[in-house]
Write a protein that holds these residues in place. Sequence first.
Motif, PDB file in Angstrom:
ATOM      1  N   ALA A   1       0.847  -1.189   0.000  1.00 21.71           N
ATOM      2  CA  ALA A   1       0.000   0.000   0.000  1.00 21.71           C
ATOM      3  C   ALA A   1       0.886   1.244   0.000  1.00 21.71           C
ATOM      4  CB  ALA A   1      -0.917  -0.003   1.223  1.00 21.71           C
ATOM      5  N   PRO A   2       0.490   2.282  -0.735  1.00 22.67           N
ATOM      6  CA  PRO A   2       1.334   3.482  -0.852  1.00 22.67           C
ATOM      7  C   PRO A   2       1.683   4.089   0.511  1.00 22.67           C
ATOM      8  CG  PRO A   2      -0.459   3.556  -2.441  1.00 22.67           C
ATOM      9  CD  PRO A   2      -0.737   2.392  -1.541  1.00 22.67           C
ATOM     10  N   GLY A   3       2.970   4.281   0.737  1.00 22.75           N
ATOM     11  CA  GLY A   3       3.443   4.975   1.923  1.00 22.75           C
ATOM     12  C   GLY A   3       3.549   4.153   3.189  1.00 22.75           C
ATOM     13  N   VAL A   4       3.011   2.937   3.193  1.00 22.53           N
ATOM     14  CA  VAL A   4       2.997   2.142   4.425  1.00 22.53           C
ATOM     15  C   VAL A   4       4.413   1.772   4.867  1.00 22.53           C
ATOM     16  CG1 VAL A   4       2.331  -0.072   5.420  1.00 22.53           C
ATOM     17  CG2 VAL A   4       0.671   1.249   4.117  1.00 22.53           C
ATOM     18  N   SER A   5       5.219   1.284   3.933  1.00 25.90           N
ATOM     19  CA  SER A   5       6.576   0.860   4.292  1.00 25.90           C
ATOM     20  C   SER A   5       7.387   2.021   4.851  1.00 25.90           C
ATOM     21  CB  SER A   5       7.286   0.270   3.070  1.00 25.90           C
ATOM     22  OG  SER A   5       6.636  -0.903   2.627  1.00 25.90           O
ATOM     23  N   GLY A   6       7.265   3.185   4.230  1.00 26.50           N
ATOM     24  CA  GLY A   6       8.015   4.352   4.698  1.00 26.50           C
ATOM     25  C   GLY A   6       7.598   4.785   6.091  1.00 26.50           C
ATOM     26  N   ARG A   7       6.288   4.787   6.344  1.00 27.57           N
ATOM     27  CA  ARG A   7       5.804   5.199   7.665  1.00 27.57           C
ATOM     28  C   ARG A   7       6.242   4.215   8.744  1.00 27.57           C
ATOM     29  NH1 ARG A   7       1.166   6.260   4.546  1.00 27.57           N
ATOM     30  NH2 ARG A   7       0.128   4.386   5.336  1.00 27.57           N
ATOM     31  N   LEU A   8       6.171   2.923   8.431  1.00 34.34           N
ATOM     32  CA  LEU A   8       6.586   1.919   9.406  1.00 34.34           C
ATOM     33  C   LEU A   8       8.102   1.927   9.621  1.00 34.34           C
ATOM     34  CD1 LEU A   8       4.274  -1.051   8.382  1.00 34.34           C
ATOM     35  CD2 LEU A   8       4.109   0.340  10.444  1.00 34.34           C
ATOM     36  N   THR A   9       8.847   2.252   8.571  1.00 31.71           N
ATOM     37  CA  THR A   9      10.296   2.363   8.720  1.00 31.71           C
ATOM     38  C   THR A   9      10.655   3.502   9.660  1.00 31.71           C
ATOM     39  OG1 THR A   9      10.700   1.464   6.503  1.00 31.71           O
ATOM     40  CG2 THR A   9      12.472   2.752   7.504  1.00 31.71           C
ATOM     41  N   ARG A  10       9.988   4.635   9.497  1.00 29.22           N
ATOM     42  CA  ARG A  10      10.233   5.763  10.408  1.00 29.22           C
ATOM     43  C   ARG A  10       9.836   5.412  11.838  1.00 29.22           C
ATOM     44  NH1 ARG A  10       8.516   8.496   5.716  1.00 29.22           N
ATOM     45  NH2 ARG A  10       6.333   8.519   6.410  1.00 29.22           N
ATOM     46  N   LEU A  11       8.743   4.673  11.980  1.00 29.36           N
ATOM     47  CA  LEU A  11       8.333   4.230  13.310  1.00 29.36           C
ATOM     48  C   LEU A  11       9.386   3.306  13.907  1.00 29.36           C
ATOM     49  CD1 LEU A  11       6.146   4.084  15.529  1.00 29.36           C
ATOM     50  CD2 LEU A  11       5.170   2.129  14.299  1.00 29.36           C
ATOM     51  N   GLY A  12       9.923   2.400  13.087  1.00 31.37           N
ATOM     52  CA  GLY A  12      10.964   1.490  13.568  1.00 31.37           C
ATOM     53  C   GLY A  12      12.220   2.212  13.998  1.00 31.37           C
ATOM     54  N   LEU A  13      12.611   3.228  13.234  1.00 27.42           N
ATOM     55  CA  LEU A  13      13.787   4.009  13.611  1.00 27.42           C
ATOM     56  C   LEU A  13      13.539   4.778  14.904  1.00 27.42           C
ATOM     57  CD1 LEU A  13      14.900   5.338  10.105  1.00 27.42           C
ATOM     58  CD2 LEU A  13      15.938   3.499  11.450  1.00 27.42           C
ATOM     59  N   ALA A  14      12.311   5.274  15.073  1.00 22.78           N
ATOM     60  CA  ALA A  14      11.972   5.953  16.326  1.00 22.78           C
ATOM     61  C   ALA A  14      12.011   4.976  17.496  1.00 22.78           C
ATOM     62  CB  ALA A  14      10.584   6.592  16.210  1.00 22.78           C
ATOM     63  N   TYR A  15      11.557   3.757  17.265  1.00 19.55           N
ATOM     64  CA  TYR A  15      11.588   2.729  18.306  1.00 19.55           C
ATOM     65  C   TYR A  15      13.023   2.373  18.668  1.00 19.55           C
ATOM     66  CZ  TYR A  15      10.403  -1.652  20.702  1.00 19.55           C
ATOM     67  OH  TYR A  15      10.273  -2.656  21.631  1.00 19.55           O
ATOM     68  N   LEU A  16      13.882   2.282  17.660  1.00 19.91           N
ATOM     69  CA  LEU A  16      15.300   2.002  17.902  1.00 19.91           C
ATOM     70  C   LEU A  16      15.940   3.138  18.693  1.00 19.91           C
ATOM     71  CD1 LEU A  16      17.918   0.415  17.456  1.00 19.91           C
ATOM     72  CD2 LEU A  16      18.129   1.533  15.228  1.00 19.91           C
ATOM     73  N   ALA A  17      15.646   4.374  18.297  1.00 19.89           N
ATOM     74  CA  ALA A  17      16.207   5.525  19.010  1.00 19.89           C
ATOM     75  C   ALA A  17      15.720   5.558  20.452  1.00 19.89           C
ATOM     76  CB  ALA A  17      15.820   6.818  18.285  1.00 19.89           C
ATOM     77  N   GLY A  18      14.445   5.274  20.661  1.00 21.93           N
ATOM     78  CA  GLY A  18      13.916   5.249  22.023  1.00 21.93           C
ATOM     79  C   GLY A  18      14.545   4.160  22.868  1.00 21.93           C
ATOM     80  N   SER A  19      14.777   2.991  22.278  1.00 14.71           N
ATOM     81  CA  SER A  19      15.395   1.886  23.011  1.00 14.71           C
ATOM     82  C   SER A  19      16.832   2.218  23.393  1.00 14.71           C
ATOM     83  CB  SER A  19      15.363   0.609  22.160  1.00 14.71           C
ATOM     84  OG  SER A  19      14.028   0.234  21.857  1.00 14.71           O
ATOM     85  N   LEU A  20      17.573   2.805  22.455  1.00 13.48           N
ATOM     86  CA  LEU A  20      18.954   3.178  22.747  1.00 13.48           C
ATOM     87  C   LEU A  20      19.007   4.275  23.810  1.00 13.48           C
ATOM     88  CD1 LEU A  20      20.478   3.180  19.137  1.00 13.48           C
ATOM     89  CD2 LEU A  20      20.768   1.450  20.927  1.00 13.48           C
ATOM     90  N   ALA A  21      18.087   5.225  23.715  1.00 16.24           N
ATOM     91  CA  ALA A  21      18.043   6.288  24.721  1.00 16.24           C
ATOM     92  C   ALA A  21      17.717   5.725  26.104  1.00 16.24           C
ATOM     93  CB  ALA A  21      17.006   7.344  24.320  1.00 16.24           C
ATOM     94  N   ALA A  22      16.782   4.779  26.155  1.00 11.12           N
ATOM     95  CA  ALA A  22      16.435   4.157  27.432  1.00 11.12           C
ATOM     96  C   ALA A  22      17.628   3.409  28.016  1.00 11.12           C
ATOM     97  CB  ALA A  22      15.258   3.207  27.240  1.00 11.12           C
ATOM     98  N   ALA A  23      18.362   2.704  27.152  1.00 13.78           N
ATOM     99  CA  ALA A  23      19.552   1.977  27.628  1.00 13.78           C
ATOM    100  C   ALA A  23      20.614   2.944  28.144  1.00 13.78           C
ATOM    101  CB  ALA A  23      20.116   1.117  26.503  1.00 13.78           C
ATOM    102  N   LEU A  24      20.788   4.066  27.442  1.00 18.52           N
ATOM    103  CA  LEU A  24      21.784   5.050  27.865  1.00 18.52           C
ATOM    104  C   LEU A  24      21.399   5.692  29.191  1.00 18.52           C
ATOM    105  CD1 LEU A  24      24.370   6.589  27.107  1.00 18.52           C
ATOM    106  CD2 LEU A  24      22.922   8.264  25.932  1.00 18.52           C
ATOM    107  N   ILE A  25      20.141   6.089  29.314  1.00 19.06           N
ATOM    108  CA  ILE A  25      19.671   6.714  30.554  1.00 19.06           C
ATOM    109  C   ILE A  25      19.783   5.749  31.731  1.00 19.06           C
ATOM    110  CG2 ILE A  25      17.621   7.657  31.704  1.00 19.06           C
ATOM    111  CD1 ILE A  25      16.748   8.721  28.957  1.00 19.06           C
ATOM    112  N   ALA A  26      19.489   4.466  31.474  1.00 19.13           N
ATOM    113  CA  ALA A  26      19.549   3.475  32.550  1.00 19.13           C
ATOM    114  C   ALA A  26      20.978   3.169  32.980  1.00 19.13           C
ATOM    115  CB  ALA A  26      18.863   2.181  32.095  1.00 19.13           C
ATOM    116  N   THR A  27      21.939   3.349  32.070  1.00 23.29           N
ATOM    117  CA  THR A  27      23.320   2.965  32.358  1.00 23.29           C
ATOM    118  C   THR A  27      24.138   4.089  32.978  1.00 23.29           C
ATOM    119  OG1 THR A  27      23.250   1.394  30.502  1.00 23.29           O
ATOM    120  CG2 THR A  27      25.427   2.003  31.350  1.00 23.29           C
ATOM    121  N   LEU A  28      23.920   5.318  32.515  1.00 27.75           N
ATOM    122  CA  LEU A  28      24.774   6.434  32.927  1.00 27.75           C
ATOM    123  C   LEU A  28      24.912   6.603  34.442  1.00 27.75           C
ATOM    124  CD1 LEU A  28      24.013   9.235  30.296  1.00 27.75           C
ATOM    125  CD2 LEU A  28      26.137   7.931  30.614  1.00 27.75           C
TER     126      LEU A  28
END
Length: 266
Positions: free
Chosen positions: A89-116
């Motif tokens: 479907a038009p645009g679905v892959s792009g929107r989900l890719t951006r969501l996935g990158l946001a999820y990755l960024a959030g996970s890395l940020a959570a790991a950094l905040i928890a470790t520091l």
Amino acid sequence: MQAAILPVSAGWSWIAQGYDLFRRQPLAMFFWSVLTSFIIMLASAIPLLGQLALIAFTPLLTFLTLCACRNIDRGVRMLPGMWLQPLQAPGVSGRLTRLGLAYLAGSLAAALIATLPFVSTLAGAIDDQGQINYAAMAAAMRGPLVVFGVLYLLLSALFWHAPALIGWHRVPLARALFYSMVACWRNKWGFLLYAASWVGLFYGLQAIVDMLVAAGVSTGLLQWILVPANILVAAVLYCSFYPAYVMIFESRSDWDNTSSQSGSAQ
């Protein structure tokens, strides 16, 4: 979008409805569970990059699971060529890719905040020669794991319904995350029961295995039984994502109607 406030018992209902979906097309969902398990194992075999890629593609895999469950709910037979159709479907892959990158960024940020805050404690478990004191390291890891667990719980609430909101309804990313968080908060007790039920099921399965081992049953035989059993339980888990979304963001009567129509179509 309006998120319904459901009773606590909805948490168990999602599992029951997920099992009902699985029973309608068990081979299709068992295949998807096997494929997902293979993807997870493959990602685990690739140091760092594999795990990062898996996190980034998690929303996409979740969306494909929801689409398959919607087809099953509507009485559509899932065929091999249909699994990736939602991404065409038009645009679905792009929107989900951006969501996935946001999820990755959030996970890395959570790991950094928890470790520091615990860096000095973690460093103390390593001596001057670079040797790790594993007992001290295990003790030092408790704090970061607790903090990360809390942060990941919040992160999960943000992203839980986002794949469906973005993929099906084209809700903008920030708004989808907000709606997902509100929906999870409004139904927090239902989700608590839902999570506790799954934890109980997995631990119950492990307890049965431990009892069989203590009774002298062959470990090799149990592995042959446990692997497909875990895949089956995971398939039902995946199926339970769909009724959780439908019952919160769509009316319960609509769910009941589509379920009865699907049942008559079988």
